[in-house]
Enzyme design. Structure first.
Site, PDB file in Angstrom:
ATOM      1  N   GLY A 506       7.224   7.882 -13.631  1.00 35.87           N
ATOM      2  CA  GLY A 506       5.945   8.413 -13.162  1.00 35.87           C
ATOM      3  C   GLY A 506       5.693   9.770 -13.775  1.00 35.87           C
ATOM      4  N   GLY A 507       4.601  10.355 -13.389  1.00 39.14           N
ATOM      5  CA  GLY A 507       4.220  11.656 -13.925  1.00 39.14           C
ATOM      6  C   GLY A 507       5.222  12.737 -13.579  1.00 39.14           C
ATOM      7  N   ASP A 622      -2.812  10.832  -8.949  1.00 37.66           N
ATOM      8  CA  ASP A 622      -2.374   9.815  -9.913  1.00 37.66           C
ATOM      9  C   ASP A 622      -2.376   8.434  -9.270  1.00 37.66           C
ATOM     10  OD1 ASP A 622      -1.620   8.769 -12.304  1.00 37.66           O
ATOM     11  OD2 ASP A 622       0.482   9.334 -12.153  1.00 37.66           O
TER      12      ASP A 622
END
Ligand SMILES: *[C@@H]1O[C@H](CO)[C@@H](O)[C@H](O)[C@H]1NC(C)=O
Ligand SMILES: *[C@@H]1O[C@H](CO)[C@@H](O)[C@H](O)[C@H]1NC(C)=O
Ligand SMILES: *[C@@H]1O[C@H](CO)[C@@H](O)[C@H](O)[C@H]1NC(C)=O
Ligand SMILES: *[C@@H]1O[C@H](CO)[C@@H](O)[C@H](O)[C@H]1NC(C)=O
Ligand SMILES: *[C@@H]1O[C@H](CO)[C@@H](O)[C@H](O)[C@H]1NC(C)=O
Length: 815
Positions: A506-507, A622
């Site tokens: 993920g980010g 997100d």
């Protein structure tokens, strides 16, 4: 303006040449003129138009007032109960005595007068939407000169200047009634009115049954409506002997808004967009399930941020055995003592119970109020109904307390005191036990107060010291409220963070699957080491986030902080994420329409909780299909929420230098300017909606006939009224057309270019869940012009890792 002069000019010419002929376009009608089918009066600034129309599919004709730019929106109907069956011969005229007459083939169908006779009347349509009969042509346009006005006879729409009235003195009542159905403007079963029992409130009725109430007027607003939701327009309120009897809004030509009660019984407030050609929905009533009258039954209290939403008041327990059945509400655990030995517990920030049996005395103090309540065994609660400075008063409820809901942001002076036996109060921590108030001499009272203050300060100091000590101790023992996992344990569970255990990226860092034991599976998120946040702040954040609990959020089980490592440990979701299903040729078939709709509603509920209902306001930043995880029953759970906070993202400003997100889901203002807000999450929600309905990714799909992304594709289909074609073909057997259309329309509303046009999550949820509500028309989506091949910024975008290549996590420095 020029247009008006021209119209006026034409009007003069016509009159000079032909008498008895009426020219469409004027705003006045004289006694020797008529309006026939097809002719209209237009208000001076071209805002409103009055004439004959046929609603929906009806063949009948009615005299109505509508907005000139949106002729479908009719805000007043004259002959609601007297349809004109033969529109050809119909005419409207004003008699010399000032009576308005609609006749058809020589027969009077409808007429209206106020009883006052005019001398030389004219009929005029004003820019406010008011159709008025002016006493004498040329007389100044003031209220007094109107001998009749349509504003006195509201239909289903309240415009600024239309009053809602309930005046018990004179018996005057004015309220809105819904159309029977969209083809029939005759009064239906629903009405929206001000109800006045000494304290006013707004109520939606179906017949004589209450469906919604706003809560009592407390001097500043209605007790059931959060102060942040109070209107931005200027209210026009009138009081008689301190009682609100009359409610309206002050007309302001720059704000075009209306409140309409729809045939389905839902009250909606709309605002005209800047281009003045479309309506945006501002809110609907009821706003949420807790607004439904008596949702939790007697002695139940409703709060949207709890699951289930209903609870019993302290000292009460559910009547029904089944957890889901709240219709019968709650009953006392222990009976009242009635004589001595009853006390009260204060419940702050709630919509006061409905006034079914009550006593209202505006001069009693709160102490007298309590004493009065204790005198009568049927009294169940009391309160000061006014929260305005220092004002006293007493409202006492007898019998069942119904329709209570939490109002989180309400003034904390808004307290209702619920009567309980002392035994029950003692068993409750929050006890606010109240002795019968014996009159004490003033001096004694002062001394007691002073002693109280000293004692209070003492307690405060002691608690502070204790807290300090505790905190210190905690630092030593690492005694967090959240389970701390040992790094060695997590390393063992994840095969030392082996690649084979990595399930995503993920980010904020990679995610690993782990096995704590044979049964217990976990997901471990290893935060990247870029965080600037201190250890203490990190822990505090994690503890806060661990407190966020909602069935549509992935549960945080604990964390691990050792050396440089910061790990978050979550429950493991066996079915991975939504993208794994929705974009897969075979697995997509498992997601039937009802399942997809459930998933959409679940995501919306989770996001609403993050935005509005949790203690922290969390902007996800997100949101995307791969961040929606599915449990064993394919229920959706949002993951990665709150990470912007724990990883030290700059969450306090609404502009960030570090853009974390995924193209295709990011709102234009966020991708380009780094500006984020709840509305940028709403944009991502819209993309998700359209992806779930269509089974296609927003980006990376090529259409044969254009180069747009999914948003563009949806927009083009929508404009051609072919929106249903967007739907995934594998839903052909299971879909419900009205729901699919609704989802697409809401999706398009969410992805509108300008954040202010996008709805907030509570409206999204409401619009998705309500059949029969008229939804606003969407504007062109953001990123429509950009197409799918160009990136939306001028800067090249450095992009960091992605496993499957289909996910793009990007970080960029905005301009
Ligand atoms: C119609 O009314 C206007 C204004 O009162 C008047 O000037 C005009 O002469 C009238 N025409 C007829 C035919 O009565
Ligand atoms: C006004 O005139 C109309 C038609 O001429 C008539 O039907 C009506 O009764 C009159 N109304 C009053 C209040 O005089
Ligand atoms: C209004 O209520 C009555 C009785 O409850 C019902 O028969 C009727 O169908 C309702 N009408 C509408 C338009 O809902
Ligand atoms: C209100 O309470 C006061 C004080 O108890 C009493 O004197 C007064 O008569 C009451 N007013 C009404 C309208 O009951
Ligand atoms: C309490 O309520 C009961 C039933 O509603 C009624 O019969 C009784 O008179 C009431 N008692 C008092 C003191 O008002």
């Amino acid at each position: 303006m020029a247009c008006w002069h021209f119209t006026a000019f034409l009007y003069t010419i016509f009159h000079a040449v032909t008498f008895l002929k009426f020219s469409s376009g004027a705003d006045t009608l004289l006694p020797n003129q008529t309006i026939v089918n097809g002719q209209t009066l237009i208000s001076q600034s071209q805002i409103f138009e009055v004439g004959f129309f046929s609603p929906g599919a009806s063949a009948n004709s009615f005299l109505g007032i509508w907005y000139r730019n949106t002729p479908d929106v009719v805000c007043w109907v004259a002959n609601r109960n007297y349809p004109i069956t033969d529109p050809e011969g119909v005419s409207l005229a004003i008699a010399r005595n000032g009576t308005l007459v609609i006749s058809s083939a020589g027969r009077v169908i409808w007429s209206a007068n106020s009883g006052r006779v005019a001398s030389n009347p004219i009929l005029q349509l004003l820019d406010t939407g008011n159709l008025v009969v002016v006493y004498e042509a040329g007389e100044s346009s003031s209220q007094e000169s109107y001998i009749w006005q349509s504003f006195d006879y509201p239909s289903d729409t309240r415009l600024p200047g239309i009053h809602m009235v309930d005046d018990p003195d004179t018996g005057t009542e004015k309220y809105l009634t819904a159309w029977r159905n969209p083809d029939d403007p005759s009064p239906g079963n629903f009405s929206y009115r001000i109800e006045n029992h000494g304290l006013a409130e707004m109520v939606i009725f179906q017949g004589t049954t209450k469906k919604y109430r706003s809560g009592q007027w407390n001097g500043l607003g209605f007790t059931g409506i959060s102060p942040s939701l109070r209107p931005r327009y200027k209210s026009d309120l009138k009081f008689k002997n301190d009682v609100l009897v009359y409610l309206s809004e002050i007309y302001d030509s720059s704000i075009v808004e209306r409140i309409t009660i729809e045939p389905s019984g839902i009250v909606q407030r709309y605002s005209m967009n800047e281009k003045k050609d479309k309506w945006n929905l501002l809110y609907s009533l009821p706003r949420d399930p807790c607004d439904n009258y008596g949702q939790c039954g007697p002695y139940g209290i409703c709060s949207t941020d709890k699951t289930p939403t209903c609870e019993c008041l302290k000292g009460f327990a559910p009547k029904a055995q089944q957890e889901w059945d709240w219709s019968s509400g709650c009953a006392r655990i222990r009976p009242l003592n009635c004589g001595d030995g009853d006390g009260f517990i204060g419940v702050p920030r709630v919509k006061f119970p409905d006034m079914l049996k009550f006593l209202l005395n505006t001069s009693m103090t709160i102490g007298e109020c309590q004493a009065e309540c204790l005198k009568n065994c049927n009294c169940t609660a009391y309160a000061n109904p006014y929260i305005t400075d220092g004002r006293s008063g007493c409202l006492i409820w007898y019998g069942d307390l119904i329709d209570i809901r939490e109002v989180p942001e309400a003034d904390n002076k808004q307290i209702v005191y619920i009567r309980l036996p002392v035994s029950e109060l003692e068993s409750s921590n929050n006890l606010e036990k109240t002795k019968r108030n014996k009159k004490m001499p003033r001096k004694v009272r002062l001394i007691l107060v002073a002693a109280g203050v000293v004692f209070f300060c003492f307690i405060c100091c002691v608690t502070l010291v204790i807290r300090r000590l505790k905190r210190r101790a905690r630092r030593k023992n690492e005694d967090l409220e959240l389970p701390l996992f040992k790094l060695s344990m997590i390393a063992a569970a994840t095969n030392n963070f082996s690649c084979g255990n990595k399930i995503g990226e993920g980010g904020f860092g990679p995610v690993y699957k782990g096995n704590l034991s044979a049964q217990e599976e976990i997901a471990v998120k290893r935060l990247s080491k870029t965080s600037t946040q201190g250890l203490e702040e990190f822990k505090n954040e994690v503890i806060l986030i661990a407190k966020l609990q909602h069935r549509n959020l992935v549960r945080l089980l604990g964390c691990c902080i050792e050396r440089e490592e910061r790990l978050l440990i979550y429950e493991y979701m066996p079915n991975w994420s939504l993208d794994y299903f929705v974009f897969d040729e075979t697995r997509r078939k498992l997601l039937t329409w009802p399942k997809r709709f459930d998933i959409i509603m679940g995501i919306a509920r989770g996001l609403l909780y993050l935005h509005h209902d949790s203690r922290l306001r969390i902007i996800h930043r997100d949101l995307k299909t791969s961040n929606i995880l599915l449990d064993a029953n394919l229920n959706p759970k949002i993951s990665d929420f709150g990470l912007a906070r724990t990883s030290g993202g700059d969450q306090n400003t609404d502009r960030t230098k570090r853009v974390v997100g995924t193209y295709g889901y990011m709102a234009p203002e966020y991708a380009i300017h780094g500006k984020f807000s709840v509305k940028s999450d709403v944009f991502s929600m819209g993309v998700l909606l359209l992806e779930i309905v269509s089974g296609k990714r927003n980006r990376g799909f090529n259409y044969s006939n254009h180069h747009h992304s999914l948003l563009g594709h949806a927009w083009l289909l929508w404009q051609e009224n072919k929106d249903v074609e967007l739907m995934d073909e594998c839903l052909n057997d299971t879909f419900v057309e009205s729901q699919v259309k609704r989802c697409i329309q809401v999706g398009l509303l969410c992805v509108q270019r300008f954040p202010k046009d996008r709805p907030v999550m509570s409206s999204v949820l409401f619009m998705l869940g309500s059949e029969g509500v008229v939804l606003p028309q969407p504007e062109e989506p953001g990123f429509f012009m950009e197409g799918s091949c160009s990136n939306s910024t001028e800067n090249p975008i450095p992009s960091t890792g992605s496993k499957k290549g289909s996910i793009t996590i990007t970080e960029l420095e905005p301009r």
